[in-house]
Structures are given as C-alpha cells and as structure tokens.
Design a protein around this motif. Structure first.
Motif, mmCIF file in Angstrom:
data_model
loop_
_atom_site.group_PDB
_atom_site.id
_atom_site.type_symbol
_atom_site.label_atom_id
_atom_site.label_comp_id
_atom_site.label_asym_id
_atom_site.label_seq_id
_atom_site.Cartn_x
_atom_site.Cartn_y
_atom_site.Cartn_z
ATOM 1 N N LEU A 28 -132.436 -51.798 84.831
ATOM 2 C CA LEU A 28 -133.536 -51.202 85.592
ATOM 3 C C LEU A 28 -133.832 -52.014 86.846
ATOM 4 N N LEU A 29 -133.784 -53.331 86.730
ATOM 5 C CA LEU A 29 -134.067 -54.179 87.887
ATOM 6 C C LEU A 29 -132.966 -54.074 88.934
ATOM 7 N N VAL A 30 -131.710 -54.050 88.505
ATOM 8 C CA VAL A 30 -130.607 -53.882 89.452
ATOM 9 C C VAL A 30 -130.698 -52.522 90.133
ATOM 10 N N ALA A 31 -131.019 -51.480 89.367
ATOM 11 C CA ALA A 31 -131.154 -50.135 89.936
ATOM 12 C C ALA A 31 -132.288 -50.089 90.957
ATOM 13 N N ALA A 64 -140.484 -67.534 88.095
ATOM 14 C CA ALA A 64 -139.359 -68.387 88.498
ATOM 15 C C ALA A 64 -139.678 -69.859 88.229
ATOM 16 N N TRP A 65 -140.921 -70.247 88.454
ATOM 17 C CA TRP A 65 -141.305 -71.641 88.253
ATOM 18 C C TRP A 65 -141.235 -72.040 86.784
ATOM 19 N N VAL A 66 -141.835 -71.231 85.901
ATOM 20 C CA VAL A 66 -141.904 -71.633 84.488
ATOM 21 C C VAL A 66 -140.591 -71.413 83.753
ATOM 22 N N THR A 67 -139.671 -70.649 84.334
ATOM 23 C CA THR A 67 -138.374 -70.427 83.686
ATOM 24 C C THR A 67 -137.241 -71.160 84.401
ATOM 25 N N GLU A 99 -140.705 -60.182 103.587
ATOM 26 C CA GLU A 99 -141.129 -59.692 102.269
ATOM 27 C C GLU A 99 -139.930 -59.354 101.399
ATOM 28 N N ARG A 100 -138.908 -58.757 101.980
ATOM 29 C CA ARG A 100 -137.714 -58.411 101.203
ATOM 30 C C ARG A 100 -136.992 -59.660 100.704
ATOM 31 N N ILE A 101 -136.980 -60.708 101.492
ATOM 32 C CA ILE A 101 -136.378 -61.962 101.026
ATOM 33 C C ILE A 101 -137.115 -62.464 99.793
ATOM 34 N N GLY A 119 -137.002 -63.119 93.991
ATOM 35 C CA GLY A 119 -137.719 -63.139 92.719
ATOM 36 C C GLY A 119 -137.139 -62.196 91.688
ATOM 37 N N VAL A 120 -136.865 -60.965 92.083
ATOM 38 C CA VAL A 120 -136.295 -59.999 91.142
ATOM 39 C C VAL A 120 -134.860 -60.384 90.793
ATOM 40 N N GLY A 121 -134.131 -60.936 91.756
ATOM 41 C CA GLY A 121 -132.773 -61.401 91.462
ATOM 42 C C GLY A 121 -132.763 -62.487 90.401
#
Length: 212
Positions: free
Chosen positions: A11-14, A128-131, A176-178, A183-185
């Motif tokens: 879903l995230l890749v899509a 991203a920070w906690v993981t 914003e896209r960066i 983050g989603v990546g």
C-alpha cells in the motif's frame, strides 16, 4: 514476513507511485511549488484523497509488525500518529494555495487537513527516530533528519511564497516531497527488510540437544 506486513508495504509503495504519476500528469499544479495535498483539488482530486487514505491504512497495518520489537511501544504509537494523520489528510480536502485556477478560501475541512498534515510529518520523523536501530543497519537517524529539515524548509518556503505579492515561485512542494518520500520510504524499508522477531523482538533461545 506476514501477509499483513506485505500488504502494508504494498500500500505504501502504491501510494508513492500514485503521487509520482499524478505529478507527471497534472498540468494544473507544479510538483516543485505545490504540496502533495494540493493534488486533492480539482476533478481528479479524489485520486489523491484515496492515495493518502490508503497510505494511512498501510501504516496502521505496519503497526503490528513494529510493536514486536524491543524498542517498546513507541514505534507502534508513532506509526499510529502517522497513519491517523494520513487518513485525516485524505478525508478532508486542503484549501487552494494562491496563484492557481482554484478559488482561495479558508474552510473547516482545510484546517482539519492541515492538522492531518502536521501529524503525518511529526509521525514520520518520530517513527524514523525510534526505529533507527530496528533494521540492524544505519539509516534511520539520517531519515529523521531529512524529514525534519525538509519539512521545516517546505513550511518556510510556503510561508514566504504565500505572503508575497504576487506569490513567489519557490520550491516548497519539492522540499515537502523530499520529506514525505524519505519518511514513507523508511516505512517501506521496515516492512520489507526488517526481520520478523520470534518472541517479543528477540530471537528465540535455542533448545539444548539432549544427550544420547
């Protein structure tokens, strides 16, 4: 890797692919100057609304995978903040920015959308920070810094552009896209490369072999 985790990653890749496709096809908006949220405007806006909502559901599905690790409950909690923000941003359409073909207005749904956007980027940074140690390889700290720096830059550039007379063509949308794609990546990486823990995030102890 469970079916739920695979579905979350898919879903995230899509969602990322759908945003790139919209950026390529929409001639009324600029991916350099306009935010991802502005793709929800116009006759094709429902596509982006569905994209953001699906991404939010994908993050919610990923929570169960993240909560099994030794990092405690915070990965799952921040993933919930991210997913909730994306769903809110998808369900409530943003207000149009200056200098577009869409009428400018300050609406209740636009304000709710802004709340969803803020939760999304806060959640992406914090997740991203906690993981950052979960995949057992470096990268999370860098992603967290990129998300924070790019989102702050996008906010500042948008503020400067919108207060100008006429509005300036500044790369707020690119910044914003960066932040969003970084983050989603990272979440996609967690979904597809983080090993499934056996018991509570730690490898199950091996059983001694009885002597014959």
């Amino acid at each position: 890797m469970t079916i739920r985790t695979r579905l979350a990653g898919a879903l995230l890749v899509a969602a990322l692919a759908a945003i790139l496709t919209q950026d390529a096809l929409r001639e009324d908006l600029s991916p350099i100057r306009h935010f991802i949220s502005h793709l929800s405007l116009g006759r094709w806006g429902l596509i982006n609304c569905a994209t953001l909502t699906a991404a939010g559901l994908g993050v919610f599905l990923l929570r169960a995978h993240l909560r099994r690790f030794d990092a405690g409950r915070w990965p799952g909690r921040w993933a919930a903040v991210t997913g909730g923000g994306l769903v809110i941003a998808g369900l409530f359409v943003t207000d149009a920015p200056p200098a577009t073909s869409y009428p400018e207005a300050l609406t209740w749904h636009g304000q709710l959308h802004d709340v969803g956007g803020a939760l999304t980027f806060l959640g992406l940074f914090a997740t991203a920070w906690v993981t950052r140690r979960l995949p057992y390889r470096p990268g999370g700290l860098l992603v967290a810094v990129i998300v924070a720096a790019a989102w702050v830059a996008a906010s500042v550039l948008a503020g400067i552009a919108f207060t100008g007379e006429p509005p300036r063509a500044l790369p707020a949308g690119l910044a914003e896209r960066i932040a969003f794609f970084a983050g989603v990546g990272w979440l996609v990486r967690l979904a597809f490369t983080t090993p499934q823990p056996s018991t509570g995030g730690r490898a199950a102890p091996s059983r001694p072999v009885p002597a014959k």
